[in-house]
Scaffold this active site. Structure first.
Site, PDB file in Angstrom:
ATOM      1  N   GLY A  11       1.122  -1.164  -0.045  1.00  0.00           N
ATOM      2  CA  GLY A  11       0.345  -0.075  -0.337  1.00  0.00           C
ATOM      3  C   GLY A  11       0.615   1.450   0.138  1.00  0.00           C
ATOM      4  N   GLN A  12      -0.024   2.321   0.026  1.00  0.00           N
ATOM      5  CA  GLN A  12       0.858   3.869  -0.191  1.00  0.00           C
ATOM      6  C   GLN A  12       1.821   3.904   1.355  1.00  0.00           C
ATOM      7  OE1 GLN A  12      -0.991   7.383   1.592  1.00  0.00           O
ATOM      8  NE2 GLN A  12      -0.145   8.476   0.273  1.00  0.00           N
ATOM      9  N   ASP A  34       1.043  -8.822   2.160  1.00  0.00           N
ATOM     10  CA  ASP A  34       0.586  -8.452   1.724  1.00  0.00           C
ATOM     11  C   ASP A  34      -0.709  -9.422   1.039  1.00  0.00           C
ATOM     12  OD1 ASP A  34      -0.011  -4.878   1.185  1.00  0.00           O
ATOM     13  OD2 ASP A  34      -1.487  -6.708   0.125  1.00  0.00           O
ATOM     14  N   ILE A  35      -2.043  -8.797   0.624  1.00  0.00           N
ATOM     15  CA  ILE A  35      -3.037  -9.867  -0.114  1.00  0.00           C
ATOM     16  C   ILE A  35      -2.862  -9.536  -1.329  1.00  0.00           C
ATOM     17  CG2 ILE A  35      -4.519  -7.811  -0.191  1.00  0.00           C
ATOM     18  CD1 ILE A  35      -6.979 -10.055   0.487  1.00  0.00           C
ATOM     19  N   ARG A  36      -2.392  -8.109  -2.196  1.00  0.00           N
ATOM     20  CA  ARG A  36      -1.917  -8.551  -3.334  1.00  0.00           C
ATOM     21  C   ARG A  36      -0.201  -8.293  -3.638  1.00  0.00           C
ATOM     22  NH1 ARG A  36      -2.973  -1.834  -4.895  1.00  0.00           N
ATOM     23  NH2 ARG A  36      -2.038  -1.023  -2.798  1.00  0.00           N
ATOM     24  N   TYR A 142     -14.879   3.303   8.587  1.00  0.00           N
ATOM     25  CA  TYR A 142     -12.954   4.146   9.013  1.00  0.00           C
ATOM     26  C   TYR A 142     -12.835   4.550  10.301  1.00  0.00           C
ATOM     27  CZ  TYR A 142      -8.842   4.955   7.677  1.00  0.00           C
ATOM     28  OH  TYR A 142      -7.365   5.092   7.561  1.00  0.00           O
TER      29      TYR A 142
HETATM   30  P1  NAD Z   1      -3.687   0.806   1.470  1.00  0.00           P
HETATM   31  O1  NAD Z   1      -4.854   1.118   0.899  1.00  0.00           O
HETATM   32  O2  NAD Z   1      -2.682   2.164   0.153  1.00  0.00           O
HETATM   33  O3  NAD Z   1      -2.690  -0.255   1.677  1.00  0.00           O
HETATM   34  C1  NAD Z   1      -3.594  -0.833   2.520  1.00  0.00           C
HETATM   35  C2  NAD Z   1      -2.627  -2.413   2.197  1.00  0.00           C
HETATM   36  O4  NAD Z   1      -3.068  -3.416   2.638  1.00  0.00           O
HETATM   37  C3  NAD Z   1      -3.261  -2.607   0.747  1.00  0.00           C
HETATM   38  O5  NAD Z   1      -1.451  -2.626  -0.079  1.00  0.00           O
HETATM   39  C4  NAD Z   1      -3.510  -3.987   0.385  1.00  0.00           C
HETATM   40  O6  NAD Z   1      -3.756  -4.893  -0.330  1.00  0.00           O
HETATM   41  C5  NAD Z   1      -3.869  -4.359   1.656  1.00  0.00           C
HETATM   42  N1  NAD Z   1      -5.075  -5.112   2.689  1.00  0.00           N
HETATM   43  C6  NAD Z   1      -6.102  -5.064   2.585  1.00  0.00           C
HETATM   44  N2  NAD Z   1      -7.453  -6.299   3.244  1.00  0.00           N
HETATM   45  C7  NAD Z   1      -5.799  -7.005   3.277  1.00  0.00           C
HETATM   46  C8  NAD Z   1      -5.894  -8.894   3.804  1.00  0.00           C
HETATM   47  N3  NAD Z   1      -6.703  -8.911   4.237  1.00  0.00           N
HETATM   48  N4  NAD Z   1      -4.871  -8.974   4.382  1.00  0.00           N
HETATM   49  C9  NAD Z   1      -3.600  -8.258   3.792  1.00  0.00           C
HETATM   50  N5  NAD Z   1      -3.615  -7.388   3.614  1.00  0.00           N
HETATM   51  C10 NAD Z   1      -4.633  -6.378   3.210  1.00  0.00           C
HETATM   52  O7  NAD Z   1      -3.643   1.940   3.140  1.00  0.00           O
HETATM   53  P2  NAD Z   1      -2.118   2.859   3.328  1.00  0.00           P
HETATM   54  O8  NAD Z   1      -2.240   4.450   2.878  1.00  0.00           O
HETATM   55  O9  NAD Z   1      -0.886   2.871   3.348  1.00  0.00           O
HETATM   56  O10 NAD Z   1      -2.275   2.334   4.702  1.00  0.00           O
HETATM   57  C11 NAD Z   1      -2.057   2.141   5.935  1.00  0.00           C
HETATM   58  C12 NAD Z   1      -2.558   1.810   7.186  1.00  0.00           C
HETATM   59  O11 NAD Z   1      -2.325   3.826   7.372  1.00  0.00           O
HETATM   60  C13 NAD Z   1      -3.868   1.768   7.590  1.00  0.00           C
HETATM   61  O12 NAD Z   1      -4.346   1.674   8.997  1.00  0.00           O
HETATM   62  C14 NAD Z   1      -5.101   2.862   7.304  1.00  0.00           C
HETATM   63  O13 NAD Z   1      -5.683   2.912   7.394  1.00  0.00           O
HETATM   64  C15 NAD Z   1      -4.117   3.913   7.729  1.00  0.00           C
HETATM   65  N6  NAD Z   1      -3.752   5.674   7.482  1.00  0.00           N
HETATM   66  C16 NAD Z   1      -3.531   5.704   6.287  1.00  0.00           C
HETATM   67  C17 NAD Z   1      -3.065   7.046   5.866  1.00  0.00           C
HETATM   68  C18 NAD Z   1      -3.382   8.014   5.295  1.00  0.00           C
HETATM   69  O14 NAD Z   1      -3.383   8.826   4.287  1.00  0.00           O
HETATM   70  N7  NAD Z   1      -2.558   6.746   3.397  1.00  0.00           N
HETATM   71  C19 NAD Z   1      -3.626   8.446   7.466  1.00  0.00           C
HETATM   72  C20 NAD Z   1      -3.863   7.539   8.438  1.00  0.00           C
HETATM   73  C21 NAD Z   1      -3.901   6.175   8.800  1.00  0.00           C
HETATM   74  C1  AKB Z   2      -8.250   8.666   4.353  1.00  0.00           C
HETATM   75  O1  AKB Z   2      -8.754   9.583   3.624  1.00  0.00           O
HETATM   76  O2  AKB Z   2      -9.130   7.462   4.781  1.00  0.00           O
HETATM   77  C2  AKB Z   2      -7.280   7.940   4.752  1.00  0.00           C
HETATM   78  C3  AKB Z   2      -6.951   8.867   6.349  1.00  0.00           C
HETATM   79  C4  AKB Z   2      -6.677  10.313   7.036  1.00  0.00           C
HETATM   80  O3  AKB Z   2      -6.624   7.809   7.438  1.00  0.00           O
HETATM   81  N1  AKB Z   2      -5.830   8.788   4.588  1.00  0.00           N
END
Ligand code: NAD
Ligand code: AKB
Length: 316
Positions: A11-12, A34-36, A142
């Site tokens: 993921g990101q 990861d799942i993907r 969420y």
């Molecule tokens: P993302 O969606 O880019 O990545 C999440 C990853 O989880 C993906 O690669 C997806 O394939 C994987 N995934 C989903 N279901 C799964 C499963 N069942 N088993 C294994 N892998 C699985 O999200 P991100 O932005 O990288 O966020 C990561 C974490 O940080 C999350 O908990 C998100 O809530 C938190 N977060 C992110 C942000 C942001 O702005 N990016 C902000 C606040 C919190």
């Molecule tokens: C979202 O917009 O869902 C995330 C977060 C702030 O948790 N980037």
């Protein structure tokens, strides 16, 4: 020696955090899952396995076989996507955390990282300078799952001594991997469209102030918190992280300093209500005091880097 498992490495955040952890702890000591499939940089630089975090047996097998000491659990469904599939998202976001916490308790994993979000706050929370402790009535699936998760990690710490560390990340901005279906994603998409087409239609209105942070600052904060001496941590739920506060109009103005013809238009969709329920800017003084949270990027510095890196990426 630490042996680290990253769940959600594609993921990101995971795609950058995994590489940073490998540089720091050794390429063989960070197992990515990861799942993907993972980006080549991750699958080529160390061990990668497909793992559905809801598959408890496989998760347990990896934790035991690899003698894992720390878990970074990043898998989740983000705010925008979660609203489209509320119950399935609750299942993934909550059950995965309970799986990880239970196994961490049973197998005596030393530390867990699990991110929370500014989504834990809701429409009744003070929007400006949102304190660490305040009213929390999130109204998105969420946000509800993140708030429940914060309560569970604190519970597991108090009851079983499971040491989970957590940050309430703001919206994260990066140029390597695209954002994963959240409300703050506009602040990444805008750069691609500005460079490719010199225009962007924003799904939030011009004055939607939200806290944001550049990815390298978020990764530094994450590792700093994980490495902080436990005696310094005054809380075992999740720390506020402020980052930079801006809205789409201000970001567009900043982009125009580099791409003067850039045009932004606004067509708010269902994510506007989510953004309106979140804080505009956050007070992160507790994180600064406890373990020295700091960040390097402000809006101009981040914009300049995003534009130059995405230009390079798009030109191959
Ligand atoms: P993302 O969606 O880019 O990545 C999440 C990853 O989880 C993906 O690669 C997806 O394939 C994987 N995934 C989903 N279901 C799964 C499963 N069942 N088993 C294994 N892998 C699985 O999200 P991100 O932005 O990288 O966020 C990561 C974490 O940080 C999350 O908990 C998100 O809530 C938190 N977060 C992110 C942000 C942001 O702005 N990016 C902000 C606040 C919190
Ligand atoms: C979202 O917009 O869902 C995330 C977060 C702030 O948790 N980037």
């Amino acid at each position: 020696m630490e042996k680290i498992l990253v769940i959600g490495c594609s993921g990101q955040i995971g795609s950058e955090l995994t590489l940073e952890l490998r540089k720091k702890y050794g390429f063989a000591n960070v197992i990515a899952t990861d799942i993907r499939p993972a980006p080549a940089e991750i699958s080529d630089s160390g061990k990668f396995e497909i793992l559905d975090v809801l598959d408890t047996s496989k998760l347990q097998l990896i934790l035991e076989h690899e003698k894992i000491t720390q878990v970074y659990h990043l898998a989740a469904i983000l705010s925008g996507n979660a609203e489209k599939r509320p119950l399935a998202s609750w299942e993934i976001n909550m059950k995965s955390l309970i799986n990880v916490l239970e196994l961490a308790r049973e197998l005596k994993i030393k530390k867990v990282f699990w991110p929370s979000s500014i989504a834990v706050f809701g429409p009744t929370t003070p929007r400006y300078n949102t304190p660490q402790y305040t009213i929390m009535e999130p109204n998105t699936v969420y946000g509800i799952s993140k708030l429940a998760g914060e309560r569970w990690i604190e519970y597991y710490y108090n009851k079983y001594g499971v040491d989970t560390r957590s940050l309430r990340y703001p919206g994260l901005i990066s140029y390597k991997t695209e954002a994963g279906g959240g409300t703050t994603d506009y602040a990444v998409e805008i750069f691609y469209d500005a460079i490719r087409q010199k225009k962007y239609e924003c799904f939030l209105g011009p004055e939607s102030d939200l806290p944001m942070m550049f990815m390298s600052d978020a990764i530094k904060a994450t590792i700093d918190l994980m490495e902080a001496d436990s005696s310094k941590l005054s809380l075992h739920s999740s720390y506020n992280v402020a980052g930079i506060c801006f809205n789409p109009r201000q970001l567009a103005d900043e982009i125009r300093k580099h791409i003067p013809e850039f045009l932004i238009t606004y067509k708010p969709d269902f994510r506007q209500a989510i953004a309106d329920s979140w804080p505009a800017c956050i007070d992160d003084s507790v994180a600064k005091k406890d373990w020295g949270l700091s960040s390097e990027f402000d809006l101009p510095k981040m914009t300049e880097l995003m534009i130059s890196e995405i230009r390079k990426k798009l030109s191959g």
